[in-house]
Design a protein around this motif. Structure first.
Motif, PDB file in Angstrom:
ATOM      1  N   VAL A 136       0.818  -1.218   0.000  1.00 39.77           N
ATOM      2  CA  VAL A 136       0.000   0.000   0.000  1.00 39.77           C
ATOM      3  C   VAL A 136       0.852   1.268   0.000  1.00 39.77           C
ATOM      4  CG1 VAL A 136      -2.048  -1.080   0.981  1.00 39.77           C
ATOM      5  CG2 VAL A 136      -0.304  -0.134   2.514  1.00 39.77           C
ATOM      6  N   VAL A 145      -1.374   6.306   2.544  1.00 42.68           N
ATOM      7  CA  VAL A 145      -2.499   5.426   2.216  1.00 42.68           C
ATOM      8  C   VAL A 145      -3.724   5.909   2.979  1.00 42.68           C
ATOM      9  CG1 VAL A 145      -1.782   3.782   3.998  1.00 42.68           C
ATOM     10  CG2 VAL A 145      -3.341   3.040   2.209  1.00 42.68           C
ATOM     11  N   THR A 167      -2.721   6.233  -2.316  1.00 39.51           N
ATOM     12  CA  THR A 167      -3.266   4.869  -2.335  1.00 39.51           C
ATOM     13  C   THR A 167      -4.576   4.901  -1.571  1.00 39.51           C
ATOM     14  OG1 THR A 167      -1.067   3.843  -2.343  1.00 39.51           O
ATOM     15  CG2 THR A 167      -2.925   2.460  -1.689  1.00 39.51           C
ATOM     16  N   VAL A 169      -7.640   2.494  -0.092  1.00 41.58           N
ATOM     17  CA  VAL A 169      -8.158   1.167   0.222  1.00 41.58           C
ATOM     18  C   VAL A 169      -9.593   1.363   0.699  1.00 41.58           C
ATOM     19  CG1 VAL A 169      -7.931  -0.895   1.657  1.00 41.58           C
ATOM     20  CG2 VAL A 169      -5.872   0.303   0.831  1.00 41.58           C
ATOM     21  N   VAL A 232      -8.590  -1.551  -4.038  1.00 44.57           N
ATOM     22  CA  VAL A 232      -7.325  -0.826  -3.887  1.00 44.57           C
ATOM     23  C   VAL A 232      -7.104  -0.013  -5.151  1.00 44.57           C
ATOM     24  CG1 VAL A 232      -4.864  -0.993  -3.369  1.00 44.57           C
ATOM     25  CG2 VAL A 232      -6.427  -2.767  -2.543  1.00 44.57           C
TER      26      VAL A 232
END
Length: 267
Positions: A136, A145, A167, A169, A232
């Protein structure tokens, strides 16, 4: 002279992302002595084998995007079990304080005067991408992230903020994947940004689907991706193709693993 009643204690325990070998030592120790275990749908059957033989196993069936037992009833169950003087493990997938509603349960226990403890678990937000060979963060590619959920009670996610994440998620992305990807693109994220869906991360039947952001929803729909699934988004996804040994270490889903998937309620 009557004995003074003593309440038990509730342990809000993270069971990790799925793979039972990722359960923490503290979680295993508590399961071994608990009088009652209150557990969710996304708990691997092997994790429950750590519970002592005569423990009460109470299933409350919570899952992403919904719940078969209302949260208020779960709170009441924890309180009532503790008031019987029992040691109670509230077993939750991932980490109890990362999109697990653990804080809601902690607040209810606090208000009821019940002793409790939080036992962190390995969050699927970190473990699932790692198991999918997606770091990540990576020097020169992503220095941050952002973890977010695709489901927010009463308000939409801040897509403009999320679109700017190096990034991203996204938890509980499966049922609203198309909505999420369109919103991210509308908020400025490039349609060709590398993206991946990780289904059942760290479980025996883990699957990973890669595609540009604009196409990931259709690819996931074609593959009949189920729950749990993480999205992701970011350039780190492209590193997966360079980590071939890690990718190839995940075996093809066998018939036995398909059976385990069905048994665990992922289909």
């Amino acid at each position: 002279m009557s004995k003074q009643h003593v309440n038990g204690k509730v342990y809000l325990v993270g069971a990790g992302p799925g793979d039972p070998s990722l359960l923490t030592l503290r979680a295993a120790q508590l399961l071994a002595v608990a009088d009652a275990v209150v557990y969710d749908r996304l708990i691997h059957p092997a994790v429950l084998k750590h519970a002592r033989a005569r423990a009460r196993l109470l299933f409350v069936g919570k899952e992403g995007g919904g719940e078969s037992v209302p949260q208020e009833e779960i709170n009441s169950l924890l309180i009532s079990q503790a008031r019987l003087g029992r040691s109670v493990v509230r077993l939750k997938g991932g980490d109890p304080f990362v999109f697990g509603r653990g804080a809601e349960e902690a607040l209810a226990l606090e208000a009821a005067g019940i002793s409790y403890e939080v036992v962190p678990g390995v969050s699927s937000g970190l473990a699932a991408p790692a198991a999918a060979a997606i770091p990540v963060t990576h020097r020169g590619v992503s220095g941050s992230v952002t973890f977010a959920t695709g489901h927010r009670a009463g308000k939409a996610p801040d897509w403009a903020h999320l679109a700017g994440a190096e990034t991203l998620v996204l938890f509980m992305a499966g049922s609203r994947l198309e909505e999420a990807t369109l919103a991210l693109i509308a908020a400025g994220r490039a349609p060709n940004t590398p993206a991946a869906i990780v289904e059942a991360g760290t479980w025996e039947h883990q699957r990973v689907i890669e595609a540009p952001l604009a196409a990931i929803a259709s690819r996931a729909r074609e593959a009949s991706v189920g729950s749990p699934a993480l999205l992701v988004v970011g350039e780190v996804v492209s590193l997966r193709s360079q980590l071939r040994s890690l990718v190839e270490s995940r075996s093809v889903v066998s018939e036995r693993e398909r059976f385990l998937k069905a048994e665990a309620g992922h289909e």
